[in-house]
Every structure is written in C-alpha cells, then in structure tokens.
Write an enzyme that holds these catalytic residues in place. Structure first.
Site, PDB file in Angstrom:
ATOM      1  N   GLY A   1       0.851  -1.186   0.000  1.00  0.00           N
ATOM      2  CA  GLY A   1       0.000   0.000   0.000  1.00  0.00           C
ATOM      3  C   GLY A   1       0.882   1.229   0.000  1.00  0.00           C
ATOM      4  CG  LEU A   2      -0.782   5.196  -0.289  1.00  0.00           C
ATOM      5  CD1 LEU A   2      -1.556   6.402   0.199  1.00  0.00           C
ATOM      6  CD2 LEU A   2      -0.087   5.534  -1.598  1.00  0.00           C
ATOM      7  CB  ALA A   3       2.572   2.252   4.724  1.00  0.00           C
TER       8      ALA A   3
ATOM      9  NE  ARG B 135     -13.285  10.952   7.783  1.00  0.00           N
ATOM     10  CZ  ARG B 135     -12.347  10.395   7.051  1.00  0.00           C
ATOM     11  NH1 ARG B 135     -11.668   9.383   7.533  1.00  0.00           N
ATOM     12  NH2 ARG B 135     -12.100  10.849   5.856  1.00  0.00           N
TER      13      ARG B 135
END
Ligand code: FAD
Ligand code: HEM
Ligand code: HEM
Ligand code: SF4
Ligand code: F3S
Ligand code: FES
Lengths: 255, 234, 638
Positions: free
Chosen positions: C42-44, C330
């Site tokens: 993923g991005l990480a 949120r």
C-alpha cells in the site's frame, strides 16, 4: 429474480476446463454480480463442492481485481462498469448468462475466473515510471502543469489495470493499457525527460510478453470500465515513432 | 504447478545496436510499417482510379494516358519499385502480425460479442490476401497479357472493354473491388489512427471520413465494369 | 516490560531533524549486504520498499494481491493533507499538527504527530515528481479543497481517485526497483507468521496463494505495512481481503497491539440494501463541503424527500454545530446520524440513513459545477442505488472505515520486537482516537518515504548482516510446521458452515456491541460470545479443496480465524478504556450534549496489549501520553 449461470470451471492452469450450469434463485436486483457469485458459493460450500474462484477486493470499481466475461463482453453489458459494480437490476429475470475468464496467452487462467495478470505488471516494470528518487523532488508548485494537461493525464491515469482491454481485444493486445500509462506520464512536464525511453521500453516490454498487436478494433475502449480512449493508442504510436527516430534504447539504471 | 507469474520472463533490458531492427521488432513497429506501406498502396489505388476513370472520356484519352506513362520509364519504374516494395513489406508485416495475434489467444471464448468493431476490421487478414490474388490475376491480364481475350499493348482501352464485356471477368472484378472496399473501409481509419493522426476533436470526422473514402473508391472502380457491361462504354 | 517510545529530547520543532542527525548511518558499501522484508504494498509498504531499494538495500516485498498496485490504499477517494498553505488561509505545520492532535481527541503521541505535519509538504513534492496528476487551477498551480475537521483548505486531490493516483505513483517507483532487481516482488503471497528468535524479528513464513507452498524468508529487518483491520466488522468500507492476520500473528509472537478499540466510523457511506450486502461503499467526505445533511423533524415521516417542506426538515449538524456545520469530524457526524436514526427519524430501508442533499448547492453553483466537483461520486452512487442524486438527495449512513489501533511502535516505527517495524494503518499511529479526513494517506507516505528509510538504517547499522539466519534454521522450520498444521486443521474441520457466515456473525456482534457506541454490558456480552463463536468455527467450518492449490476459501477462513481471536482483544480494550474519546464512545461517559467525555486523569495513555495465550487475558502496558504543546481540552466544534 432467477438466473442461470454457465460458469467456466477449471481447477488449475493447464488443466482442461468446461462450462457448468448453475441455477440461482432469490437474486435481488440490488445485488452486484459478485454478490450473486457469493450466494452461489455459499450454496456450493453447503453442498461440499469447490466454490467458484474469482478475483475481487475493493468492490468499488477501483482496485481492478475483478473482471470476467459475461455473455462475451468483458465486465458485462453495462459500459464504464466493472463486474463488482454491475447490479442485477440490469438483467432480465430468468436470464441465462455465460461467465468466462479473460482469455489471452499473456493472462493464463489460474482457476475458474481468476487469471494471472502479472504480464501487466511486467509492462509497467519495463519502463512505466518517472525516475524520481525519494527526497530529490523540487517544491511541488515549481512544476506548473496546465489544467488541461493535468486533466488529460488524469483521464489516462484512471486505468485500473483490470485487463479487460486485453480480454476484449480480438488480438489480445495490451495496447490500451500500455498507451494509458505512456500517455499519463508523457502528458506531464515531469514525464518529459524519459518520454522517449519510456515509449521504447514499454513497447518492447509489451512485445516480449505474448500480447497481440493492435489493429484498431476499438473493442478495448468499449469495455474499459474507466473509459480510457483509444486516442491514447494513437499517441503511443506517435511517441514510439518519434522515439525510434530520435533515440536509441538505453537500459534502466539506478542513478 | 509452477506459478504463472514466475514463468513469465522479465522483458529483456536491451540496448539496441540496430535501431531499425529494434524498431521493426515490436508489434507497434510492424504496425507502423503496415500503415506506411498501406498508405503507399492506398495512394496508388487512388491515382490508378483517377487514371482508369478516363475510360469514360473515350479511347483516345485513356490510351494517351497509358502511352504517356510509358514515355517516362524512370518515373514509371520508380513508382513500380516503390509500389512493389510497399506491397512486399505490407504483406510480410501482415503475415507476421497475423501470426502474433493468432498466437496471442490460444484458447477461444465460448461466447464472444463484439461491441465496437465491425466485419471489415475482423476480416482484414482475409480481404487483404484476396486482394493480392486479384492483383496477380489483374497483372496477368493487363500488364503481362498472358490471360484474357487477346490483347494489344498499345490499345489499353480495347483490352479493358473486351475483357469487361465478358460477364465472368467483370464479375471477378466487381467482387474484387468490393473486397478492396472492405479492406479500405477499416484500412483508412486504421491507417490514420496508427500513424497517430488523432485528436479527440477530429475523431468523429475521421470515423466518418474513412468509410466515405472507401465507399467512393469502390464505387469509382465498380462503375467501370458496370458501365462496360451495360454498354455505356464501348 | 518497559514501553519506551524513544522520543528525542528538545523542542518539538527540532526533534526530528536532531534525531536524523544523531542516527547511525549504514556504510553505503554495506547497504547491499542487508536484506529487508517489506510486507504490504500500500502507500506505506510500497513507498518504503521503493525507497529502501533506492538506498541500496536488498528488498523482498510481499502482498497477497495479484499485483502490488491493488493494495487497499487504491480506494481512498478524498485526498491527502499537507501544510503547504498554498491558499494563504493561515495554514502552517503547527496548525496541521494541532488539528490532528485535537482531531484525535488527545490520544496520540505529540512528537510523532508533529513530525507527520512537518513531512507533509515533502510528500506532495515527491508525489508530483513521480507524476501524480493532482488537480490543478487554471494557472497551473496545485488546487486544494477543504475536508472535515479543518477550517483551512489543505487537501490535495486527484479527482475522486487520490489514493489510486498516490498508490500508482509509489507503485511505479517500486516497479522501477523491481526492474532493477533491487526488489524481489512476491505477489499473491500471504504472510502467515512472523519468526522471532530471542526477541528479534528474523523473518516471515508465507503461503504462495497460487500453489499453496509454504516457505520461509529471512531478513535483517521486517517491515509490516499490512493495513487496517476494519473488516473484523464484516461490513466495512475496506476492501474485502483486508485483514488482521499479519499484525495478529506478530502480536502472538510478542509484539504489543495498541488501542485496538479505536476504530473509525465514516459518516457518509451508502446504506446496506439487504442481507446479501458484502461490503459498504464510502462516499467521499468531500461531499460534505457542499451537501447538507438532514432528516425529517417527525419520526416515522414516510414522505419522499421532495415532499417534505423546508420547515419540517432538521439539518441537525448545522443546528448543533453552527461553526463547523456539516464539516464536523467524522466521529461527531456519525454519532449524530446514529442518534437521529435511533429516534426513528432515519430514512430509507430499515430507517438506517440520513439525507445528504445537494439541492442547495445545485441552486447556488449550478449543476455543472457540482458535476465537475463530484461527478464521479454521483455516478457511483447512482450505479449502486439506482437513484439519481442530482434529482433526489443521497441516503448515507455511517460505516466502519479506518482503524486507529495497531501494533505499538516507538518514535522510530519499531515495535517492541527488535527489527520489526510497522508502518501505515497497521501501526497504532498518529491518529489517536479519531482520524481526520485525508490524513491516513499522509501518514502512510510519511512513514514509507521519509521516516522508516532513516530509522531502519539506524537499526541496521547496529547489527551485522552476518547474523542473518538461514531460512533452513530450526526456528523457521518450526514456524512453517505450525502454519501448515493450522491449515490442515481448517481443512479437516468437519462442518457445513462457510467461513463467510462466521465472519458475518462476528461482524454483526462487534458492530452492535463495539461499534459506534459501546457499553460495559454490551462489551461483556461480546466477550462472552466471541470465544463460543470461535469454538463453533473450529468445529463446524467447512473449507472445501486442499491446501496445495489456489484456494480462496481457505485464505478467507484463515483470516476469519484470526479475526475471531482479534475481536476479543478489541472488545477487551474497549471495556478497559472506561472513558469516551474520539471514535471510542462509551455511553456511560458523555457530556450533557451527548459528546464524548474523556477522562484524562486515568486514560491519557496508549493501551498496549501483550499476548499470553488464547483464552487467557492479555497483559496491559501503558504508554503515558504527555501533551506539552497542545493542551487537552474538551473538543468543541460548535
Ligand atoms: C474507502 C476508503 C477511502 C479512504 N479515503 C481516504 C482519504 O481520502 N484520505 C486518507 O487520508 N485516507 C483515506 N482512507 C484511509 C487510507 O486509504 C488507508 O488508511 C491507507 O491507504 C492504508 O494504507 P496502508 O499502506 O497502511 O495499507 P493498505 O493500502 O491497506 O495495504 C496493505 C497491504 O498489505 C498487504 N497485506 C496485508 N496483509 C498481508 C499478509 N498477511 N501477507 C501479505 N501481504 C499482506 C496487502 O496485500 C496490501 O498490499 C480511506 C480508506 C477507505 C477504506
Ligand atoms: C476497374 C478496375 C481496373 C481497371 C480497369 C484496371 C486497369 C488496368 C490496366 C489497363 C492496367 C495496365 C496498364 C498498362 O500496363 O498500361 C493496370 C495495371 C495495374 N493495375 Fe489495374 N485496373 C483496375 C483496378 C485495379 C485495382 C483495384 C488494383 C489494385 C488493388 C489495380 C492494380 C494494378 C497494378 C498494380 C497495375 C500494374 C501497374 C504497373 O504496370 O505499374 N488495378 N490496371
Ligand atoms: C492494394 C492493396 C492494399 C491496400 C491499398 C491496403 C491498404 C491497407 C491499409 C491502409 C491498411 C491499414 C494499415 C494500418 O492499420 O495502419 C491495411 C492493413 C492490412 N492489410 Fe492491406 N492493403 C492492401 C493489400 C493487402 C494485401 C495484399 C494484404 C495481405 C496479404 C493485406 C493485408 C492487410 C492486413 C492483414 C492488414 C492489417 C489489418 C489492420 O491493420 O487492421 N493488405 N491495408
Ligand atoms: S485500459 Fe481500461 S480495460 Fe485496460 S486495464 Fe486499464 S482500466 Fe482495464
Ligand atoms: S481492441 Fe485491440 S486492436 Fe487495438 S484498438 Fe483495442 S487494442
Ligand atoms: S473488486 Fe475492485 S474493481 Fe472490482
């Protein structure tokens, strides 16, 4: 709704496969096509049979995992839609649908509807990048990109790598996929220094991976869930021609 | 089972010694060559049509035109060479590409529905060779004069009229012209796209233009045997 | 066990640069001798693997997807924050830091959050250089939008596909390293276990999902970037295959798992349409910039939305929070939606939904502008529901979306196990008890591009690559055997119930008892039920096929088995944290207005749990959280 699905069943690569027929009752129009397969699989497991394998993950039409042929059309009859976002309200009650995996030498069947799309990764690896070392980047706003170029680049960059273009192409060509990447990077100022090498390398890469050639059928664009335009293919041709005329091929280096 | 991902070779990271060979090696390179040679053939077909249509202007005009060409052998032979090379290249590249494409999908779909493509596009590899067969027949008839009802090198008009007055020959020609039309119906559009002459703005225009050109060419050619059969040209 | 977060001393603005100076470096000639395993693309994980390879380390990278490009990060829609202050609206590193700490309801580590804010700008620079087609203004400069929980416009975006574009950026950098043979990529490989010898992470055991082959991989350091565990709830906005296995297996090998009960609910998801629902789809938070949230004033009002006059609508967020309005964080937005639905004022099937209305925005901006901003989201909504949001309001309902908890890591992103680093959503992170929109992408990339590559060097410089174990070592063989036994056990269970049905049941249970609001009684109920369910699972699950082949049902069953253990820890943590904070809302603790009431006296700490044995309670370790810069206050978005 009631449905009959004729699904390609193949235990593994190299083994013979066949279409088997399954009747499914209680299909809700609000189900996605994959949810219908979920329901079918629950029934198969309850009967102790091997469930139908199919790739999927996000179920939002963005990861590009899902994809198979429904009645001869990649991702099914609805344009601009992946099978995970294809809802049953678009099918008539009582329909019989043939469900087959994507077929191409470059995308061998792994099992049932799952194919190996590693070849698409190989194409990107052959040159679909900008070599920008982490930390070397200049201040972001020092690179101006016209809104038009950014938007066009984004149109091309929207490709989710699903492989439907290859599946639909009568020649099993990966031109649309490759063209999308070449155009995405080639439309941006950041992508200019490597533009020629990128075109040469990716076209070479695609060639070495058993894909067919493009004869401009346009099937790929018609089934592409992201509506990638075949104008990018024309762009690829131009880039390749220009690159061939002006540059020799250089290997990828880590500097 | 060996995982298929590992079976696939990483694309060779090559440095080319010969740019032209490297260019032609890829499917895109061959495809560009197809388009360039197709363009030459296409231009010939148009010029040839223009020349042939002079048949409607009478025997003198056409024969004069044929004689004119023969009076400039350098030009004629240059054109012939270009044409021959283009044809050879077009045919070789097409055979190579057809083989690549054939191999690219070893297992066929049980059901496959075409959404966008058309009959002409799907049958390029059939219409093309048939046109080639026709060209051979045609050369035998009008250039080498080895077949047909007795010809005379200096009276092209008579040769053509005599031949086309035979319904069988006219029939073959009309069928061939239709095949050529079919080939160009997709060919012209494909050519423009392959050569990268494409911008979203002109897309609709181009999509319409290509079939129009194909149609015009076919109509032009077919008009000749039809006119002779109908006795309009004698 | 002492929990040392290893935060460098000094003023917060200087900690990271000072630390970078003090860290040891690996001799460039030696780098290629070190081997690093990165699990997750993923991005990480993707950004870390690419960067480590650029630096010259040998990298082996794993993901269970068929391609690294499909990691769940691809689904992020809204955007990524950075304190660039391009809008000149008063943003700064300090403000981003402040907003994030406050948004997290003072349950994050100050120093880490500051570093995150500090690095945010370099992330944008890097992504642009890699060819991410961020939205632009007509001038050619980068465009921004505002996002929930912030009053400045600092979010960068690429249509509604920001995560996709950021991921494709780092995937392409990764692809380049794969081509250079600096990274050996193993797609369709699932990490089944971590190998720890004498407190040091030595490698992993994986299953090749195509062939079923179980094998060992040894390295000098292991990096987990395996994402969040939101799918413990079955229905969530996470991709179907997202799971807890990697971090759960590490936990079972001794890594501490922190704050598992911090799970975030996203307020604007498309409500479930029936029993068959397999996942929920998020509608980007950016919609709240122009959409107005309302429900009928009268409970049980069954009229279609267009027939309900203005005066009989309750724009409850605007009413209760005049300054933030529809843009409250949120957790606040979600809870309020739940409250109005609990009052019987919800809309749509089952009364589980509120309207998100664009009529006013369309009237003000014109349909074209709205289409330009949200066109693809509107299409997505219409595709799924069959309703046209240009004509009638969307229906939305909260759903599980992100998990703030994860493996405990110190300032260097290393867990308590030597040599085990955890990045991205998989660590317990900088988001505290609630994450602000557009900050997960930021965190993943900060970890992977700019933090881990330095801190891992500091670790590697202290060990010798000569010590690397062989994958033939006994420790590996034994772990492989355990993994194989587990698979055999799953396959031999003699039941007729699918793993999926257990997953649904578990999800239902934790959503009701450990979801948007929690009570001690409910959590105790869950804690009693989960072990029973686990037992039923092992007795009566049915997994057809064998382990020596591609077997998706088996993959899923293994993940469900881990969720069944993990859920217990999550509920235990929720029960233990006897306060409300951020997204963790214990009904027992609320202000008179129904807001989360923190107990800083007793709970200003991260709860890091240590595994003992299945069925035996884990041990709790606490990392005290100290706030020197942002003084904890009652969050107010009024
Ligand atoms: C619908 C949605 C929208 C979002 N929108 C935003 C947004 O707008 N802005 C924002 O900031 N954040 C957003 N988020 C949150 C954000 O996307 C995620 O938190 C972030 O992308 C996580 O990245 P990651 O790299 O940590 O993990 P992931 O991207 O989840 O990657 C996990 C990787 O680990 C691999 N993996 C996992 N387990 C194993 C295993 N056992 N063995 C091998 N490989 C394994 C997977 O294959 C994958 O490659 C959104 C999240 C969702 C669900
Ligand atoms: C009604 C249709 C046609 C007529 C009446 C016609 C007529 C002729 C004649 C009379 C010649 C001989 C010229 C000469 O040697 O002086 C000729 C040559 C030729 N024609 Fe056609 N032709 C027709 C269609 C075509 C088509 C459709 C093609 C190609 C696809 C074609 C290809 C050629 C070629 C390649 C030559 C040889 C040119 C040369 O000698 O260099 N013809 N044609
Ligand atoms: C007068 C003769 C011919 C003309 C004018 C002509 C023209 C063209 C053109 C313009 C194209 C499109 C090229 C592109 O895609 O860019 C084309 C394609 C093709 N031609 Fe021909 N051609 C002729 C003869 C032949 C012959 C003799 C063959 C076969 C032996 C052939 C086979 C093909 C094939 C297979 C294609 C590829 C299909 C495609 O690109 O869609 N053609 N031709
Ligand atoms: S171009 Fe379209 S069809 Fe092809 S891989 Fe990309 S998204 Fe799929
Ligand atoms: S369908 Fe195939 S032939 Fe070309 S235009 Fe698309 S790749
Ligand atoms: S499952 Fe992700 S695109 Fe369909």
């Amino acid at each position: 709704m009631k449905l009959t699905l004729k699904i390609w069943r193949q235990a593994s690569t190299g083994e013979a496969g066949t279409l088997l027929s399954y009747a499914i009752d209680d299909v809700s129009p609000d189900m996605s096509f994959l949810e219908v397969l979920d329901v079918l699989n629950e029934q198969l497991i309850a009967r102790g049979e091997r469930p139908v394998a199919f790739d999927h993950d996000c179920r939002e039409g963005i990861c590009g995992s899902c994809g198979f042929m429904i009645d001869g059309v990649a991702h099914g009859p609805l344009r601009l839609t992946t099978v995970c976002q294809l809802f049953m309200r678009h099918f008539p009650d009582g329909a019989t649908l043939v469900v087959e995996p994507f077929r191409a030498r470059a995308l061998p069947v792994v099992q049932d509807l799952v194919v190996d799309r590693g070849a698409l990764d190989r194409i990107i690896e052959s040159g679909g990048f900008i070599s920008a070392r982490t930390g070397s980047a200049p201040e972001a706003n020092s690179i101006l990109v016209s809104k038009e170029a950014a938007d066009r680049a984004m149109d091309a960059a929207a490709c989710i790598g699903c492989g439907a273009c290859v599946a639909a192409c009568p020649n099993a060509s990966a031109m649309l996929f490759t063209a999308a990447k070449i155009s995405h990077l080639g439309l941006l100022p950041q992508g200019q220094p490597e533009r020629c090498q990128r075109a040469l390398r990716m076209v070479d890469g695609m060639h070495d991976l058993d894909f067919g050639s493009c004869t401009n059928h346009g099937e790929c664009e018609a089934v592409c869930p992201k509506g990638i335009s075949i104008d990018f293919i024309a762009r690829l041709n131009r880039d390749y021609l220009y690159a061939s005329a002006t540059a020799g091929r250089e290997p990828i280096r880590n500097v | 089972m060996t995982p298929a991902t590992e079976l696939k070779p990483r694309p060779a990271n090559r440095r080319s010694s010969n740019r032209l060979a490297a260019f032609y090696r890829t499917t895109v390179g061959k495809k560009l060559v197809m388009a360039a040679s197709g363009l030459v053939l296409f231009l010939f077909v148009i010029t040839h049509l223009a020349g042939n249509l002079q048949i409607f202007l009478g025997a003198e005009k056409l024969n004069e035109y044929a004689a004119l060409l023969r009076r400039m052998p350098e030009l004629l032979w240059t054109a012939r060479t270009v044409l021959l090379v283009a044809l050879a290249v077009h045919v070789i590249a097409s055979v190579q590409l057809v083989l690549v494409n054939y191999r690219a999908r070893p297992v066929h779909y049980a059901v496959k529905r075409d959404v966008e493509t058309n009959y002409a596009a799907r049958t390029m590899a059939i219409s093309g060779p048939l046109v080639l067969l026709y060209v051979i027949y045609h050369l035998a008839m009008f250039t080498f004069l080895v077949t047909g009802p007795g010809y005379n090198h200096d009276d092209v008009f008579r040769n053509v009229v005599l031949a086309f007055q035979m319904p069988a020959i006219s029939g073959v020609y009309i069928a061939a012209m239709l095949l050529l039309g079919l080939h160009l119906y997709h060919g012209v559009w494909s050519l423009l796209h392959t050569l990268g002459i494409s911008s979203p703005r002109y897309r609709r225009l181009r999509r319409g233009l290509a079939p129009a050109i194909a149609l015009a060419i076919t109509a032009g050619y077919v008009s000749i045997p039809l006119a002779i059969l109908a006795g309009i040209v004698e | 066990m002492s929990l040392d977060p290893k935060v460098p001393s000094g003023p917060i603005e200087q900690k990271w640069s000072k630390h970078r100076c003090e860290m040891k470096l690996v001799n460039p000639a030696n780098k290629r001798k070190y081997k690093v395993i990165v699990v997750g693309t993923g991005l990480a994980g993707g950004s870390a693997a690419a960067t480590l390879a650029q630096l010259g380390y040998q990298v082996s990278c794993f993901c269970f997807h068929d391609s690294p490009r499909r990691a769940h990060s691809i689904a992020a829609q809204g955007g990524i924050n950075a304190a660039k202050n391009y809008q000149g609206d008063g943003d700064s590193v300090y403000r981003l830091f402040y907003d994030t700490v406050k948004g997290g309801d003072f349950r994050s580590r100050e120093a880490s959050v500051y570093r995150l804010a500090e690095l945010s700008m370099a992330i944008i620079d890097q992504c642009v250089a890699l060819g991410v087609p961020f939205a632009r203004e007509y001038s050619g400069y980068l465009a921004n939008r505002s996002f929930g929980g912030a009053q400045v416009s600092r979010t960068f975006y690429a249509r509604g596909q920001t995560g996709q574009q950021l991921l494709l950026g780092c995937y392409s950098a990764l692809a380049r390293q794969i081509a250079l043979r600096q990274v050996t990529m193993h797609p369709r490989h699932e990490m089944l276990d971590l190998v720890v010898v004498d407190g040091r992470a030595r490698g992993i055991v994986t299953r090749n999902l195509l062939t079923g082959a179980i094998s060992s991989h040894s390295a000098d350091a292991i990096v987990l970037g395996t994402g969040g565990y939101g799918n413990v709830y079955y229905l969530s906005t996470n991709a179907k295959a997202s799971n807890v296995t990697a971090i759960w297996r590490a936990y079972r090998r001794g890594a501490l798992l922190a704050n598992p009960c911090f799970t975030q609910i996203h307020p604007t998801c498309i409500p479930a349409s029936g029993e068959h629902q397999s996942k929920l789809t998020l509608m980007s938070e950016s919609l709240r910039n122009d959409g107005r949230i309302w429900v009928p004033q009268q409970a049980g009002d069954a009229r279609p939305p267009s027939a309900i006059p203005e005066a009989e609508r309750d724009y409850f967020l605007e009413r209760k929070y005049p300054s933030f309005g529809n843009l409250v964080p949120r957790d606040v937005a979600s809870r309020n939606a739940k409250d109005v639905c609990d009052e019987g004022r919800g809309v749509g099937p089952g009364g589980r939904g509120v309207y998100l209305d664009f009529a006013a925005a369309i009237a003000r901006l014109g349909e074209d502008v709205v289409r330009q901003r949200y066109g693809n989201l509107f299409e997505m909504y219409e595709r799924i529901t069959g309703e046209n949001p240009y004509r009638q309001p969307m229906r939305v309902y909260p759903a599980i979306h992100y998990t703030m908890g994860g493996l405990w890591v110190d300032y260097n992103l290393m867990s308590n196990i030597e040599g085990l680093f955890v990045i991205g959503e998989a660590n317990f992170a900088d988001q505290g008890a609630n994450r602000l929109g557009a900050s997960a992408l930021m965190q993943g990339l900060a970890d992977g591009y700019f933090i881990l590559p330095y801190t891992i060097g500091d670790y590697l410089a202290r060990i010798s690559p000569v010590d690397r174990l062989s994958p033939e070592d006994r420790a590996f063989r034994q772990t492989e055997q355990e993994a194989a036994d587990r698979i055999a056990k799953l396959l031999s269970a003699a039941g007729l119930r699918s793993a999926d049905s257990f997953h649904r049941e578990l999800g239902d249970l934790v959503w009701n008892q450990c979801g948007m609001s929690r009570t001690a009684a409910g959590l105790q109920h869950a804690l009693a039920r989960i072990p029973e369910l686990r037992q039923e699972f092992w007795q009566s699950v049915k997994v057809p096929g064998s382990g020596a082949q591609f077997n998706q049902t088996l993959e899923h069953a293994g993940r469900v088995a881990d969720f069944l253990e993990f859920a217990e820890l999550m509920c235990r943590d929720a029960l233990d944290r006897d306060e409300s904070c951020g997204a963790h809302f214990r009904e027992e603790h609320q202000t008179p207005e129904g807001e989360a009431l923190r107990d800083d006296e007793c709970y200003s700490h991260a709860s890091a749990w240590e595994f003992t044995e299945v069925g035996r309670p884990p041990l709790l370790h606490k990392e005290p959280l100290v706030f020197d810069y942002v003084k904890p206050t009652q969050r107010s978005y009024k």
